[in-house]
Design an enzyme around this catalytic site. Structure first.
Site, PDB file in Angstrom:
ATOM      1  N   SER A 277      -1.069  10.903  -6.345  1.00 56.37           N
ATOM      2  CA  SER A 277      -1.414  11.538  -5.081  1.00 56.37           C
ATOM      3  C   SER A 277      -1.442  13.038  -5.320  1.00 56.37           C
ATOM      4  CB  SER A 277      -0.422  11.135  -3.993  1.00 56.37           C
ATOM      5  OG  SER A 277       0.835  11.705  -4.242  1.00 56.37           O
TER       6      SER A 277
ATOM      7  N   GLY B  14      -4.405  -6.788  -8.596  1.00 57.73           N
ATOM      8  CA  GLY B  14      -4.993  -5.895  -7.610  1.00 57.73           C
ATOM      9  C   GLY B  14      -6.362  -6.349  -7.145  1.00 57.73           C
ATOM     10  N   THR B  15      -7.380  -5.762  -7.718  1.00 55.65           N
ATOM     11  CA  THR B  15      -8.747  -5.973  -7.283  1.00 55.65           C
ATOM     12  C   THR B  15      -9.148  -7.441  -7.223  1.00 55.65           C
ATOM     13  OG1 THR B  15      -9.263  -3.837  -8.255  1.00 55.65           O
ATOM     14  CG2 THR B  15     -11.112  -5.274  -7.802  1.00 55.65           C
TER      15      THR B  15
ATOM     16  N   ASN C  15      -2.765   2.853 -12.926  1.00 59.53           N
ATOM     17  CA  ASN C  15      -3.550   3.099 -11.739  1.00 59.53           C
ATOM     18  C   ASN C  15      -5.023   3.051 -12.148  1.00 59.53           C
ATOM     19  OD1 ASN C  15      -4.234   3.918  -9.063  1.00 59.53           O
ATOM     20  ND2 ASN C  15      -2.261   4.958  -8.945  1.00 59.53           N
ATOM     21  N   THR C  16      -5.912   3.263 -11.210  1.00 63.39           N
ATOM     22  CA  THR C  16      -7.338   3.160 -11.516  1.00 63.39           C
ATOM     23  C   THR C  16      -7.780   4.240 -12.506  1.00 63.39           C
ATOM     24  OG1 THR C  16      -7.790   4.546  -9.597  1.00 63.39           O
ATOM     25  CG2 THR C  16      -7.890   2.172  -9.268  1.00 63.39           C
TER      26      THR C  16
ATOM     27  N   LYS D 109       4.642   5.186 -11.176  1.00 63.48           N
ATOM     28  CA  LYS D 109       3.326   4.606 -11.445  1.00 63.48           C
ATOM     29  C   LYS D 109       2.404   5.647 -12.070  1.00 63.48           C
ATOM     30  CE  LYS D 109      -0.422   1.921  -9.648  1.00 63.48           C
ATOM     31  NZ  LYS D 109      -0.812   1.013  -8.597  1.00 63.48           N
TER      32      LYS D 109
ATOM     33  N   GLY E 216     -10.214  -3.451 -11.712  1.00 62.06           N
ATOM     34  CA  GLY E 216     -10.755  -4.778 -11.981  1.00 62.06           C
ATOM     35  C   GLY E 216     -10.790  -5.114 -13.461  1.00 62.06           C
TER      36      GLY E 216
ATOM     37  N   LYS F  85       0.862  -1.180   0.000  1.00 62.58           N
ATOM     38  CA  LYS F  85       0.000   0.000   0.000  1.00 62.58           C
ATOM     39  C   LYS F  85       0.901   1.233   0.000  1.00 62.58           C
ATOM     40  CE  LYS F  85      -3.855   2.320   1.117  1.00 62.58           C
ATOM     41  NZ  LYS F  85      -4.614   2.503  -0.123  1.00 62.58           N
TER      42      LYS F  85
HETATM   43  C1  LIG Z   1      -8.933  -0.419  -3.015  1.00 65.17           C
HETATM   44  C2  LIG Z   1      -7.759  -0.010  -3.838  1.00 65.17           C
HETATM   45  C3  LIG Z   1      -6.682   0.653  -3.263  1.00 65.17           C
HETATM   46  C4  LIG Z   1      -5.612   1.061  -4.022  1.00 65.17           C
HETATM   47  N1  LIG Z   1      -4.558   1.701  -3.417  1.00 65.17           N
HETATM   48  C5  LIG Z   1      -3.484   2.082  -4.160  1.00 65.17           C
HETATM   49  C6  LIG Z   1      -2.354   2.697  -3.551  1.00 65.17           C
HETATM   50  O1  LIG Z   1      -2.302   2.888  -2.344  1.00 65.17           O
HETATM   51  N2  LIG Z   1      -1.324   3.088  -4.347  1.00 65.17           N
HETATM   52  C7  LIG Z   1      -1.323   2.871  -5.698  1.00 65.17           C
HETATM   53  O2  LIG Z   1      -0.355   3.216  -6.373  1.00 65.17           O
HETATM   54  N3  LIG Z   1      -2.376   2.258  -6.299  1.00 65.17           N
HETATM   55  C8  LIG Z   1      -3.442   1.870  -5.563  1.00 65.17           C
HETATM   56  N4  LIG Z   1      -4.500   1.231  -6.172  1.00 65.17           N
HETATM   57  C9  LIG Z   1      -4.431   0.957  -7.609  1.00 65.17           C
HETATM   58  C10 LIG Z   1      -3.940  -0.486  -7.892  1.00 65.17           C
HETATM   59  O3  LIG Z   1      -2.632  -0.677  -7.412  1.00 65.17           O
HETATM   60  C11 LIG Z   1      -3.978  -0.793  -9.388  1.00 65.17           C
HETATM   61  O4  LIG Z   1      -3.106   0.090 -10.058  1.00 65.17           O
HETATM   62  C12 LIG Z   1      -5.344  -0.663 -10.002  1.00 65.17           C
HETATM   63  O5  LIG Z   1      -6.345  -1.041  -9.097  1.00 65.17           O
HETATM   64  C13 LIG Z   1      -5.490  -1.489 -11.271  1.00 65.17           C
HETATM   65  O6  LIG Z   1      -5.267  -2.857 -11.024  1.00 65.17           O
HETATM   66  P1  LIG Z   1      -6.437  -3.921 -10.697  1.00 65.17           P
HETATM   67  O7  LIG Z   1      -7.489  -3.721 -11.743  1.00 65.17           O
HETATM   68  O8  LIG Z   1      -5.791  -5.246 -10.770  1.00 65.17           O
HETATM   69  O9  LIG Z   1      -6.957  -3.582  -9.350  1.00 65.17           O
HETATM   70  C14 LIG Z   1      -5.594   0.812  -5.421  1.00 65.17           C
HETATM   71  C15 LIG Z   1      -6.652   0.147  -5.996  1.00 65.17           C
HETATM   72  C16 LIG Z   1      -7.732  -0.270  -5.238  1.00 65.17           C
HETATM   73  C17 LIG Z   1      -8.873  -0.980  -5.914  1.00 65.17           C
END
Ligand SMILES: Cc1cc2nc3c(=O)[nH]c(=O)nc-3n(C[C@H](O)[C@H](O)[C@H](O)COP(=O)(O)O)c2cc1C
Ligand SMILES: Cc1cc2nc3c(=O)[nH]c(=O)nc-3n(C[C@H](O)[C@H](O)[C@H](O)COP(=O)(O)OP(=O)(O)OC[C@H]3O[C@@H](n4cnc5c(N)ncnc54)[C@H](O)[C@@H]3O)c2cc1C
Ligand SMILES: Cc1cc2nc3c(=O)[nH]c(=O)nc-3n(C[C@H](O)[C@H](O)[C@H](O)COP(=O)(O)OP(=O)(O)OC[C@H]3O[C@@H](n4cnc5c(N)ncnc54)[C@H](O)[C@@H]3O)c2cc1C
Ligand SMILES: Cc1cc2nc3c(=O)[nH]c(=O)nc-3n(C[C@H](O)[C@H](O)[C@H](O)COP(=O)(O)O)c2cc1C
Ligand code: FES
Ligand code: FES
Lengths: 315, 298, 315, 298
Positions: free
Chosen positions: C131, C269-270, C195-196, C168, C220, C46
């Protein structure tokens, strides 16, 4: 008492807010096998170009989680066939026609608008701005607010003044609100959004991109939260501009979500492939949802999610 | 039969069977059964109401029976998530189906000799066709091929319905080792075939069409291109086909096909836009007309 | 013979390419209940900040089709607790630590990098550039390539030289390739993406945005085609820069898709929320898929989808 | 019981029953059953392998039996897509479950008088708790409420297990018209309750906690916040809780809860970040520290 479903798109009134999305319903003829196309707010046609266009080679699509990736390449027979065959058919069935146009430059956009204005029965012209701008090495019009504005201006000047012009936006732009503002400035009576989101799938068996075009557009429920965010944000910035919202609408509740975000009408695209009767089903579900909320007029709900807590219904 | 429109319905599953490498599902679907003509297919929604799989899966109709007002059977091999889900259905589950879809096999007016060529599950639509042709007094000969014995389709039925039935397998585990196209010329000659019907992979259809043309007999092929809608609205399923007017168009295999005259399909150009196709880049010179860029939405 | 799964991220070698995504696995402790964290390539933590942070109020998430919308707001206990409690725990279990850092400005980024460099056992530092940049009214660093570059430069200068720094990136930027280039120029040894994706859900019962933050991030499988397109495009432009690919990876085949697009490693991730054992399952499936293709080294496949047809394996 | 770690397993469904407005599913899950302590829950994957519903659904464990090595029962009301899918399961289907999860109800060392207060399906975890408390010689009284008679939980079992069982319904269709909190003070006094256990909606838990505090007896509440992972890694399920040190933290209800001491939960601040919470904006002045912007990813 059933709710009043009428909505306004500029000077045009539709019986209800549910319509098809461009390129997902032809000009209504195939779907008429499953329901009466006069029952929905409007049929938005596949984007029409001046000339016939063959589009991209197959494979043109790949399924993705809760969505699909497609690269069709605006295949179509051109405006002549559209005016001779498709538009008259739709009007003969009592359907409302929102005609989507795609051009390679301002002159083409203006000509398309002019041709459509001579024909009777075009309710709204939607300007697909995600077509390649030939003057700018094929970049999309939406990549450059000035180019997008010019295309909108061309359509607006070519179109009869009583036909509202809606600019259709892609979410993959540096500044969506700025682009939206530029289109409105240039004469757009409203905005349609969103077009597909840029994406790619790779076939792990062949190790090649899954669609012949390489990149494609993602559509379907997968992109709904992205689309809702776009509508919400643009409605916040331009609250008086009517919006046709779309992107992954599957149920009446999804349609309501777009209305709450700020859409005056809602288009159904990819989900039609899943359920050819989707538009009428969604219309029914939407009406039921309004009834459950005790809402008298759908227009009261447009943008309601922006209002302070407890004032959502604006009453 | 005045109404040819496809219908959409929630059909109860009657039976799910294993047939060698295939699964056979029979659903109660009167509206589909009564409209059906050989060569048509159904499009089945998969995964349930909250499915992440949005697109319907297309399956040739293999059999239609009058029971329960009308049943429809289709056969499939498990391939990906959709067919895996279908294979897990049980009787009384509901399937959301749309059909019958597509252009059926055209039928000869006279009682001629017909050879039916199928590859793998491509054999499926040939069985109802064989019955119809027999009903019209035609001679039917089958040439069915597959990778291995467990993928050869309904051999017993084929033998029963047809005058002759020839089987080929890639591995020689059943019938003749080789491909249907190795066996076809002999069958055409022995049976004095007047027309060829074929369904299977594109390369097979190309060769079968070429053979029929060499024998100077008409050939009807049923093609398979990835389909998103099956109803003609999405434009994903196109193949280059030469029209009556000699012009090549990118036509939808779901509504203009899946059955085409073999000699009209430009098999060598499948997966491309032939330069002379209607609306191809540069087809009609308008100066600098570029191919649509890859970011194209529709 | 089982394929060689080792991959390089700058100067660091990982035993295999499967890792967790930042914010979806804590620092590994909770997942260790389900599998041995030493088995996967690395645990990406995290994002750590200097101070404790409470984040956004609840509700912080909504489910979306094949994905979720979240707005957590970087809740965390701060670097002190991380260094005292979380990092030592992960290292004691033999886990590889990729530490994600988030700062409000260059000084914070540099300080975080310095603190991490003093601690033993940090394999890679990942710079979360999504951020809020306090010097720029809270806009994200990724909104401005110069600001992103400055943050990367700060981390690079604060970090020990043998620790690779990965930047990132968010997909919601005007020019992803330009941003990626700016980060590499500023000293990033590699890139993590994506990232999201910005999105929103509206709760049709309450008629309000579904997450307290209003806007949130979509993650996701729904976003996988978007993520694959980003990785493909950046790898095409910067073929020598290692990429950690992520966005909706659910299966070994999905992981392979990212590798073919150009990723050297793949983060999950998700999908961990759906399946707490996902990482080891995906690793197993990935290895099997490589076996089926007869691939000797995973590194042979990185970017293979870019190669001309028939040369995918580069042999 | 040395291993408290949750397990993940594919559990066969043993039975699916309708119980008034609820559905009850029993799965064979030995690993979960043997680790289970009252108050814990399971997280169930819904929709099958290709489901568009990615997140697990949390359900309190209602019953655990030794049959087949260990079975687990949970009850639920159909609410959205996930529970609708669960309601359609049949015996022998497999469910992917993770559990047992969460902090269980702490048990009193001595045989004290316990009142168990449940609202709607919030009653579910109180039944195994009642059995355990009875096993330890505690007196158990139930106060169970719901919107209507068909949502009142296992009234017969409640009467059998407990010294007294009081029921309330919003519409008066069963028991006393009103809310559990209308009936609770009397029960506490009549039963001379030493401790309150409660599970139900947040507003109910707030009032129950306030009542217990007025009666100066400890109260353990099981809260329900939307959960994405259930295992402690996503940080979506936070509630503001005051720690031993007097500092409020946003703690995860899935692993630090769902059971908390009622007086420690800042019910009035649920859905906010209290200004004095650890790490709240401005909590420790670092100059211009802004709340995290809405585009924040994590
Ligand atoms: C609940 C949640 C918390 C996340 N926290 C962070 C974080 O603290 N730092 C970061 O760089 N990305 C964070 N992300 C983004 C994930 O690391 C990732 O880049 C993004 O969710 C896409 O991957 P996924 O579809 O496999 O989740 C977060 C995503 C989710 C869903
Ligand atoms: C007209 C027609 C008739 C067909 N008849 C049969 C039949 O009788 N029996 C049979 O087993 N199969 C038949 N197919 C192929 C069948 O549609 C695919 O096997 C099936 O869609 C695979 O779905 P999946 O979810 O298992 O695979 P996935 O690979 O997971 O499917 C992903 C996507 O690709 C599409 N797709 C994948 N393979 C094909 C394919 N070969 N053709 C078209 N679309 C595909 C799917 O529809 C889906 O949208 C037919 C296809 C067409 C077009
Ligand atoms: C610790 C705990 C124990 C629970 N025990 C029970 C029980 O014993 N019986 C019962 O009927 N319900 C219980 N719930 C609530 C149950 O999890 C939800 O009713 C269920 O998730 C709804 O899923 P759905 O797909 O039908 O609804 P949808 O509204 O479609 O769900 C959408 C999303 O929101 C989440 N969600 C929706 N409602 C809730 C809720 N109330 N709490 C948490 N997440 C929610 C879902 O998990 C999912 O991610 C419990 C919740 C928690 C947190
Ligand atoms: C196969 C396909 C073809 C499309 N063709 C067009 C088109 O011709 N013109 C256009 O403006 N949008 C086109 N779109 C975009 C849709 O109109 C719509 O904006 C987008 O798909 C999002 O909505 P949906 O998720 O409901 O499909 C097309 C989309 C798909 C999937
Ligand atoms: S599958 Fe949609 S047009 Fe053919
Ligand atoms: S639900 Fe994920 S941390 Fe609690």
């Amino acid at each position: 008492m059933s709710p009043d479903l009428r909505v306004r798109l500029g000077d045009v009134e539709l019986a209800n807010p549910i319509m098809t999305a461009a390129g997902c319903a032809g000009a209504g003829r195939e779907l008429a096998q499953f329901f009466d196309v006069a029952r929905i707010g409007a049929v938005v046609t596949k984007s029409v170009m001046l000339e016939p266009r063959a589009g991209w080679p197959a494979p043109r699509m790949a399924e993705t989680p809760s969505g699909m990736l497609s690269a069709i390449g605006l295949q179509g027979p051109g405006i002549d066939v559209f005016l001779q065959r498709d538009l008259p058919w739709l009007l003969s069935r009592g359907g409302r026609a929102v005609v989507s146009v795609a051009g390679g430059g301002s002159a083409e956009y203006a000509e398309l608008a002019g041709r459509l204005s001579e024909a009777p029965g075009v309710s709204v012209i939607e300007v697909n701005l995600s077509s390649p701008n030939l003057a700018d090495r094929g970049r999309h019009f939406t990549d450059d607010p000035a180019a997008a504005a010019e295309a909108v201006r061309a359509v607006r000047s070519g179109a009869r003044s009583d036909i509202p012009v809606f600019a259709k936006l892609s979410p993959d732009v540096p500044d969506l609100v700025g682009l939206a503002g530029a289109c409105v400035e240039a004469g757009a009576d409203g905005l349609s959004m969103i077009n597909t989101v840029r994406g790619m799938s790779i076939d792990t068996a062949t190790m090649r991109p899954a669609v012949a075009g390489g990149m494609g557009g993602v559509s379907g429920p997968a992109i709904r939260p992205i689309a809702v965010a776009c509508v919400y944000e643009v409605h916040a910035a331009l609250p008086d501009v009517p919006i046709i919202g779309m992107g992954g609408v599957r149920t009446g509740s999804d349609a309501l979500e777009f209305v709450l975000a700020g859409a005056s009408a809602v288009a159904v695209g990819t989900v039609i492939f899943h359920d050819p009767s989707a538009c009428v089903r969604i219309l029914r579900e939407f009406e039921e949802a309004l009834g459950e909320h005790g809402v008298a007029r759908v227009s009261d709900l447009v943008g309601a999610a922006h209002r302070p807590m407890g004032a959502a219904l604006g009453r | 039969m005045s109404d040819f429109r496809p219908v959409q319905m929630r059909s109860p599953v009657l039976t799910v069977r294993r047939v060698d490498a295939y699964h056979a599902i029979t659903v109660v679907a009167p509206g589909v059964a009564e409209r059906f003509r050989s060569g048509q297919f159904i499009a089945v929604a998969v995964g349930g109401d909250q499915s992440g799989m949005l697109l319907r899966r297309a399956f040739a109709i293999h059999d239609v029976k009058p029971d329960y007002g009308g049943t429809v059977e289709f056969l499939f091999a498990v391939r990906g998530g959709g067919t895996a889900w279908l294979a897990e259905r049980r009787s009384r589950d509901l399937l959301d189906i749309v059909g019958p879809l597509g252009r059926p096999f055209p039928l000869p007016r006279d009682p001629v000799n017909c050879v039916l060529v199928g590859g793998g599950y491509g054999s499926a639509p040939l069985f109802p066709l064989a019955h119809t042709l027999r009903g019209r007094g035609c001679r039917v000969d089958f040439v069915l091929g597959a990778a291995s014995a467990d993928r050869v389709f309904s051999a017993i039925t084929a033998r029963r319905v047809a005058e002759t039935a020839t089987f080929t397998t890639d591995d020689g585990s059943f019938g003749v080792r080789g491909r249907v196209t190795d066996a076809l010329p002999q069958v055409i000659e022995d049976a004095r075939s007047d027309v060829v019907y074929a369904c299977g992979p594109m390369p097979m259809l190309r060769e079968v069409s070429a053979m029929a043309m060499r024998h100077d007999i008409p050939v009807q092929v049923s093609v398979e291109e990835t389909m998103a809608c099956g109803t003609g609205v999405c434009m994903t399923c196109v193949v280059p086909v030469v029209g009556e007017d000699g012009i090549t168009r990118m036509v939808r295999s779901c509504v203009d096909g899946p059955v085409f005259r073999g000699e009209r399909v430009r098999f060598d150009d499948v997966g491309t836009i032939p330069f002379d196709a209607l609306g191809a880049p540069g087809w009609k010179a308008r100066g600098g007309d570029d191919p649509v860029s890859a970011r194209e939405a529709g």
